[in-house]
Write a protein that holds these residues in place. Sequence first.
Motif, short mmCIF file in Angstrom:
data_model
loop_
_atom_site.label_atom_id
_atom_site.label_comp_id
_atom_site.label_asym_id
_atom_site.label_seq_id
_atom_site.Cartn_x
_atom_site.Cartn_y
_atom_site.Cartn_z
N UNK A 179 10.56 4.50 10.17
CA UNK A 179 10.42 4.29 11.61
C UNK A 179 10.14 2.84 11.96
N UNK A 180 9.18 2.21 11.24
CA UNK A 180 8.74 0.86 11.61
C UNK A 180 9.18 -0.22 10.62
N UNK A 181 9.60 0.17 9.43
CA UNK A 181 9.94 -0.81 8.42
C UNK A 181 8.74 -1.24 7.60
N UNK A 182 7.57 -0.64 7.86
CA UNK A 182 6.32 -0.93 7.16
C UNK A 182 5.37 0.22 7.41
N UNK A 183 4.17 0.17 6.86
CA UNK A 183 3.20 1.27 6.99
C UNK A 183 2.45 1.19 8.32
N UNK A 184 1.70 2.23 8.63
CA UNK A 184 0.95 2.27 9.88
C UNK A 184 -0.16 1.22 9.90
N UNK A 185 -0.70 0.85 8.74
CA UNK A 185 -1.74 -0.18 8.71
C UNK A 185 -1.15 -1.52 9.16
N UNK A 186 0.05 -1.86 8.65
CA UNK A 186 0.71 -3.10 9.06
C UNK A 186 1.10 -3.02 10.55
N UNK A 187 1.53 -1.85 11.00
CA UNK A 187 1.89 -1.66 12.41
C UNK A 187 0.68 -1.88 13.30
N UNK A 188 -0.46 -1.32 12.93
CA UNK A 188 -1.68 -1.47 13.70
C UNK A 188 -2.13 -2.93 13.72
N UNK A 189 -2.08 -3.60 12.56
CA UNK A 189 -2.47 -5.01 12.50
C UNK A 189 -1.56 -5.85 13.40
N UNK A 190 -0.27 -5.54 13.41
CA UNK A 190 0.66 -6.28 14.26
C UNK A 190 0.37 -6.02 15.73
N UNK A 191 0.06 -4.79 16.08
CA UNK A 191 -0.24 -4.46 17.47
C UNK A 191 -1.52 -5.15 17.92
N UNK A 192 -2.55 -5.18 17.03
CA UNK A 192 -3.81 -5.84 17.37
C UNK A 192 -3.62 -7.34 17.54
N UNK A 201 0.84 -1.20 0.00
CA UNK A 201 0.00 0.00 0.00
C UNK A 201 0.88 1.26 0.00
N UNK A 202 0.37 2.35 -0.60
CA UNK A 202 1.12 3.60 -0.52
C UNK A 202 1.09 4.13 0.92
N UNK A 203 2.23 4.62 1.39
CA UNK A 203 2.32 5.12 2.76
C UNK A 203 3.45 6.14 2.84
N UNK A 204 3.43 7.01 3.84
CA UNK A 204 4.52 7.97 4.02
C UNK A 204 5.84 7.23 4.28
#
Length: 186
Positions: free
Chosen positions: A160-173, A151-154
């Motif tokens: 910062x995370x090595x991936x987008x915030x959507x992947x970060x959120x999914x990992x946290x959940x 996905x397009x992401x900043x």
Amino acid sequence: MAIAPRNQSRRQGAVTVLLPPPRPPATGLATCLQQLQAEWRQEGSLAALWQAWPRIAGPQLAPHCRPLQLRGGRLTVGASHPQWLQALRFNRHQLLGALRGAGFRVKELSFQQHYPAGTPSSGAEQEEAVWAAHPSRVDVHGMAACPACGRPAPTGEMARWGHCSFCQRAAMDAGVTMGTPSGAGG
């Protein structure tokens, strides 16, 4: 037993019920503030003096000195630089007259060198600084595709995370810890 005044009691059958005393009329906010300021002056409050200081000390002197302590009619004023301390000493009588003219019960003035600590930045300034470097800002960091989901992401998020915030959120959940290449988490 005492008997309540007529305006504070009401009879219901054979029982007399007491009523609360009538409320005083409402006072306007401006009147309340004026009363509070007058009480502060009478009590020798430093808060009232801080509020009135720019008007009392004048536009040249006020930014470079401030009231530090008011006890028993003795006001201690601190100056930020030796030359302002000298100016305070030179203008002692005018300053004392201005204080008394403003309603403050000051009998004596003392001056001292005072180096005020830097004022802490307000919450808005701190928030603005955080937002200026926030990894999700596209206008600062640009856009790229997430290596994990495509996905397009900043690019700041990926740095910062090595991936987008959507992947970060999914990992946290999911309770999974994903890598943080820059060493900064969450």
